[in-house]
Every structure is written in structure tokens, then in C-alpha cells.
Motif scaffolding. Structure first.
Motif, PDB file in Angstrom:
ATOM      1  N   ASN A  97       0.801  -1.221   0.000  1.00 14.32           N
ATOM      2  CA  ASN A  97       0.000   0.000   0.000  1.00 14.32           C
ATOM      3  C   ASN A  97       0.834   1.273   0.000  1.00 14.32           C
ATOM      4  OD1 ASN A  97      -2.692  -1.092   0.056  1.00 14.32           O
ATOM      5  ND2 ASN A  97      -2.212  -1.826   2.108  1.00 14.32           N
ATOM      6  N   LYS A 142      -3.174   4.775  -3.341  1.00 15.12           N
ATOM      7  CA  LYS A 142      -4.446   5.416  -3.667  1.00 15.12           C
ATOM      8  C   LYS A 142      -4.270   6.811  -4.265  1.00 15.12           C
ATOM      9  CE  LYS A 142      -7.225   2.704  -0.519  1.00 15.12           C
ATOM     10  NZ  LYS A 142      -8.158   2.705   0.618  1.00 15.12           N
ATOM     11  N   ASP A 143      -3.036   7.316  -4.268  1.00 16.48           N
ATOM     12  CA  ASP A 143      -2.745   8.563  -4.977  1.00 16.48           C
ATOM     13  C   ASP A 143      -2.600   8.199  -6.451  1.00 16.48           C
ATOM     14  OD1 ASP A 143      -2.722  10.002  -2.628  1.00 16.48           O
ATOM     15  OD2 ASP A 143      -0.540  10.239  -2.551  1.00 16.48           O
ATOM     16  N   LYS A 150      -3.966  11.686  -0.796  1.00 19.28           N
ATOM     17  CA  LYS A 150      -4.930  10.866  -0.064  1.00 19.28           C
ATOM     18  C   LYS A 150      -4.305  10.134   1.120  1.00 19.28           C
ATOM     19  CE  LYS A 150      -7.669  10.263  -4.215  1.00 19.28           C
ATOM     20  NZ  LYS A 150      -8.035   9.349  -5.296  1.00 19.28           N
TER      21      LYS A 150
END
Length: 169
Positions: A97, A142-143, A150
């Protein structure tokens, strides 16, 4: 018929041999110099683009969080509050992640000191990772686009990096 085939085979072989010859045909000097200048200009532009796009960190600004450090493509760089100087404590699912950031050589934006950046070799993967003031730098999966932040504040342990970043020790 065989004579014609033999003639054409010899003629084609001669043409191919002449076309592949290593000797340079005389050209007009102007055309040759223009070609060299164009090649040099393209190479210099490519090197300049590479130097500016792939090796220069930059500062971007977000209305809520202010200025923050990004890679050359505008992707935010984060630090993990649970890391120790020159040691990453993010591995396994965490690393999936929060992928490690690494660049061999780069320019830093105004307000940053190049000497504050370094490199560690990760104990878990053996790969290199860039550090800021000893703390490993990461991306957030998630960017998805330039300017995304984010990952800021996730679980109160992930934070963007800027020139005012201080690390609890």
C-alpha cells in the motif's frame, strides 16, 4: 534464362554490398552539419527532459495541507511515523500500500538541502529506498494522479513531507 538470373543476382548483391558499405559517401557539408546539429539538439533536449522530469523533486501545494514534496511526476512523498532513522518498519501488506520511493540522483527544490537526502537498503527486500533526514520515503497506492495527497494523516502515522517536517526521535 540462367544467365539473366545470374546477372540479376550479381547486380542485386553489388547494390546491397554498396548500400551496406562502411565508407561514407561525400555529402554537402551543410547538410551533414545540420543533421549533426539536429541530433545534438534532440539529444540535449532528451537529456534535459530526463534531468528535469525524472530526477527533480518538486514542491506542490494543497489548500488544506500546504506545500509538500513530490517526485518529478507530482506524486506525493510520505514518511511513516513508526519508522526509525535509516530503518523501514513498513513491509509486507504495508509495503504493497505504501511502495518505497527510490531515485539514484535528483535535484531538490528550494528550501531543501540535498545533504538531508540519503539511501538505505531495505532489510526485507534488499532494494534501495531514498530517505529524508534518515526517514524512508514512500508513495501511497491510492494517490492515482499528480497532486493527490490521499495518504496524508492515514491512521495518524502517514504524513506528507515538506521542508518543515520534523521527526520524533
Amino acid at each position: 534464362m540462367k544467365t539473366k538470373n545470374y546477372f540479376w543476382t550479381i547486380l542485386l548483391a553489388g547494390i546491397l554490398f554498396a548500400g551496406c558499405s562502411s565508407q561514407e559517401k561525400p555529402e554537402s557539408t551543410g547538410t551533414k552539419e545540420q543533421a549533426q546539429e539536429t541530433t545534438t539538439a534532440v539529444n540535449n533536449e532528451s537529456e534535459k527532459d530526463l534531468a528535469e522530469s525524472d530526477t527533480k523533486l518538486q514542491l506542490m501545494e494543497n489548500k488544506k495541507i500546504g506545500k509538500y514534496l513530490t517526485d518529478a511526476k507530482g506524486m506525493a512523498l510520505y514518511f511513516f511515523a513508526k519508522d526509525q532513522p535509516n530503518t523501514s518498519n513498513c513491509s509486507g501488506d504495508c509495503l504493497e500500500n505504501w511502495p518505497a520511493f527510490y531515485s539514484e540522483d535528483f535535484a531538490v527544490p528550494e528550501g531543501f538541502n540535498k545533504e538531508d537526502f540519503g539511501t538505505i537498503t531495505r532489510a526485507d527486500t534488499g532494494e534501495k529506498q531514498t530517505t529524508y533526514k534518515g526517514y524512508p520515503l514512500y508513495y501511497f497506492v491510492k494517490d492515482g494522479a499528480s497532486g493527490d495527497v490521499k495518504g496524508q494523516g492515514v491512521k495518524d502515522v502517514w504524513f506528507i513531507v515538506n521542508s518543515e517536517t520534523s521527526f520524533a526521535q
